[in-house]
Design a protein around this motif. Structure first.
Motif, short mmCIF file in Angstrom:
data_model
loop_
_atom_site.label_atom_id
_atom_site.label_comp_id
_atom_site.label_asym_id
_atom_site.label_seq_id
_atom_site.Cartn_x
_atom_site.Cartn_y
_atom_site.Cartn_z
N LYS A 108 0.85 -1.20 0.00
CA LYS A 108 0.00 0.00 0.00
C LYS A 108 0.88 1.24 0.00
O LYS A 108 1.95 1.25 0.61
N GLN A 109 0.41 2.29 -0.70
CA GLN A 109 1.07 3.58 -0.64
C GLN A 109 0.01 4.67 -0.46
O GLN A 109 -1.06 4.61 -1.06
N GLU A 110 0.35 5.64 0.37
CA GLU A 110 -0.47 6.83 0.53
C GLU A 110 0.35 8.04 0.11
O GLU A 110 1.53 8.14 0.46
N PHE A 111 -0.26 8.95 -0.62
CA PHE A 111 0.43 10.10 -1.20
C PHE A 111 -0.08 11.39 -0.55
O PHE A 111 -1.30 11.57 -0.42
N TYR A 112 0.85 12.29 -0.20
CA TYR A 112 0.48 13.51 0.50
C TYR A 112 1.10 14.74 -0.17
O TYR A 112 2.20 14.68 -0.71
N ALA A 113 0.36 15.85 -0.10
CA ALA A 113 0.86 17.13 -0.59
C ALA A 113 1.79 17.76 0.45
O ALA A 113 1.93 17.24 1.57
N ARG A 114 2.39 18.88 0.08
CA ARG A 114 3.35 19.54 0.96
C ARG A 114 2.72 19.91 2.31
O ARG A 114 3.35 19.81 3.34
N GLY A 115 1.47 20.32 2.30
CA GLY A 115 0.81 20.72 3.55
C GLY A 115 0.24 19.57 4.35
O GLY A 115 -0.38 19.78 5.39
N GLY A 116 0.43 18.34 3.87
CA GLY A 116 -0.04 17.18 4.60
C GLY A 116 -1.37 16.64 4.12
O GLY A 116 -1.88 15.66 4.67
N LYS A 117 -1.98 17.25 3.10
CA LYS A 117 -3.27 16.77 2.60
C LYS A 117 -3.11 15.41 1.94
O LYS A 117 -2.23 15.19 1.12
N HIS A 118 -3.99 14.48 2.31
CA HIS A 118 -3.96 13.13 1.76
C HIS A 118 -4.58 13.17 0.36
O HIS A 118 -5.78 13.41 0.20
N LEU A 119 -3.78 12.89 -0.68
CA LEU A 119 -4.23 13.04 -2.05
C LEU A 119 -4.73 11.72 -2.66
O LEU A 119 -5.80 11.68 -3.27
N LYS A 120 -3.95 10.66 -2.50
CA LYS A 120 -4.27 9.40 -3.16
C LYS A 120 -3.84 8.21 -2.31
O LYS A 120 -2.95 8.33 -1.47
N THR A 121 -4.48 7.08 -2.57
CA THR A 121 -4.09 5.81 -1.95
C THR A 121 -4.08 4.75 -3.04
O THR A 121 -4.99 4.69 -3.86
N ILE A 122 -3.04 3.94 -3.04
CA ILE A 122 -2.96 2.84 -3.99
C ILE A 122 -2.64 1.56 -3.25
O ILE A 122 -1.77 1.54 -2.36
N THR A 123 -3.35 0.49 -3.56
CA THR A 123 -3.10 -0.81 -2.96
C THR A 123 -2.71 -1.79 -4.06
O THR A 123 -3.12 -1.66 -5.22
N PHE A 124 -1.89 -2.79 -3.68
CA PHE A 124 -1.33 -3.73 -4.66
C PHE A 124 -1.77 -5.15 -4.31
O PHE A 124 -1.80 -5.54 -3.14
N HIS A 125 -2.10 -5.92 -5.36
CA HIS A 125 -2.68 -7.25 -5.16
C HIS A 125 -2.18 -8.21 -6.24
O HIS A 125 -1.47 -7.82 -7.15
N ASP A 126 -2.59 -9.47 -6.10
CA ASP A 126 -2.33 -10.49 -7.12
C ASP A 126 -0.84 -10.55 -7.49
O ASP A 126 -0.46 -10.41 -8.65
N VAL A 127 0.00 -10.77 -6.48
CA VAL A 127 1.44 -10.83 -6.71
C VAL A 127 1.81 -12.11 -7.47
O VAL A 127 1.42 -13.20 -7.06
N LYS A 128 2.52 -11.94 -8.57
CA LYS A 128 2.92 -13.07 -9.39
C LYS A 128 4.44 -13.30 -9.29
O LYS A 128 5.18 -12.33 -9.19
N LYS A 129 4.85 -14.55 -9.34
CA LYS A 129 6.28 -14.85 -9.41
C LYS A 129 6.63 -15.11 -10.87
O LYS A 129 6.09 -16.02 -11.50
N ILE A 130 7.52 -14.29 -11.40
CA ILE A 130 7.96 -14.43 -12.79
C ILE A 130 9.48 -14.53 -12.78
O ILE A 130 10.17 -13.58 -12.44
N ARG A 131 9.97 -15.71 -13.12
CA ARG A 131 11.39 -16.01 -13.01
C ARG A 131 11.86 -15.79 -11.58
O ARG A 131 11.39 -16.41 -10.66
N ASN A 132 12.78 -14.84 -11.39
CA ASN A 132 13.34 -14.65 -10.05
C ASN A 132 12.79 -13.40 -9.36
O ASN A 132 13.40 -12.89 -8.42
N ARG A 133 11.64 -12.91 -9.81
CA ARG A 133 11.09 -11.70 -9.20
C ARG A 133 9.61 -11.87 -8.91
O ARG A 133 8.92 -12.71 -9.49
N TYR A 134 9.15 -11.06 -7.96
CA TYR A 134 7.72 -11.00 -7.65
C TYR A 134 7.19 -9.66 -8.16
O TYR A 134 7.87 -8.63 -8.04
#
Length: 255
Positions: free
Chosen positions: A185-211
């Motif tokens: 998960k990531q939360e993004f904030y402006a200079r004054g502390g205002k919460h602008l966006k949230t992004i969540t990550f799902h469905d992690v796949k293993k491809i070769r040697n990386r996730y």
């Protein structure tokens, strides 16, 4: 007695500061591992962008070619109204550039200035979001960190502060898995502390040697009742790409 209490307080404070310093160093090392895990030599895949808001749900399909940190070519193949729209992201010196090809106008335009903050294809992502580097340590430093668990999985939670005032999001909160070095998960904030966006990550796949996360869900808190899902599938890493795909001339090609 007051003197002894003072010494005890200073000792506890010093220990806490040293512990936090060590945690910041540990989180910085982990963030570097996450950056390495998410960055690739080349990538070819298909994408599906699903935007849901008060107007309903719209689904857009695309083909994506990418190279390294900053370079990518995206072509929309559906729905019919978006088919043939293309984007080219590239570097020129220290500048990050974004070009768009509109089939109806049959020309390439550069997206810059105030246009970068507008919604990309009606989604919660902006054009600026599309330009940012996946390597967070290029733009941020870790200023605070701690151990947390998310659904029973050991993670780091860290506060990131921008290294320059020109960075779009001046601070972020990031949660990442320790073992697989992927973001949760990531939360993004402006200079004054205002919460602008949230992004969540799902469905992690293993491809070769990386996730690699196969699904990201973005919520722009400045947009009312809007959520955007971005799915990646048919992922292929370190493969040959079409010749000249990262040029403006290629944008203008049909097919």
């Amino acid at each position: 007695m007051r003197f002894l209490i003072g010494l005890l307080f200073l000792s506890l404070l010093s220990g806490s500061l040293y512990a936090q310093r060590d945690m910041i160093a540990e989180c910085t090392k982990a963030l570097n591992s996450m950056d390495d895990n998410l960055v690739f030599e080349t990538r070819r895949c298909k994408g599906r962008l699903t935007v849901t808001n008060d107007e309903g749900t719209r689904v857009k399909e695309m083909v994506i070619y990418a190279k390294g940190y900053y370079t990518s070519h995206t072509k929309f193949v559906a729905p019919p109204r978006d088919k043939g729209t293309k984007y080219l992201r590239m570097n020129k010196g220290r500048k990050r550039l974004l070009y768009m090809y509109l089939p109806t106008a049959e020309k390439v335009i550069r997206i810059s200035g105030h246009m970068l903050r507008q919604s990309m294809m009606g989604s919660d992502w902006s054009y600026e979001d599309a330009l940012e580097s996946p390597r967070l340590l290029d733009s941020y430093k870790v200023v605070e960190g701690k151990d947390v668990e998310v659904d029973g999985v050991a993670c780091y939670e860290m506060k990131l502060k921008a290294l320059r005032r020109s960075v779009t999001y001046q601070s972020r909160t990031l949660i990442m898995e320790k073992e697989r070095s992927v973001p949760v998960k990531q939360e993004f904030y402006a200079r004054g502390g205002k919460h602008l966006k949230t992004i969540t990550f799902h469905d992690v796949k293993k491809i070769r040697n990386r996730y690699y996360p196969g699904l990201s869900i973005m919520k722009n808190h400045l947009l009312k009742n809007s959520t955007s899902r971005f799915e990646l599938y048919d992922l292929q890493f370190d493969v040959d790409l079409p010749r000249g795909v990262f040029t403006k001339r290629f944008l203008e090609r049909e097919g």
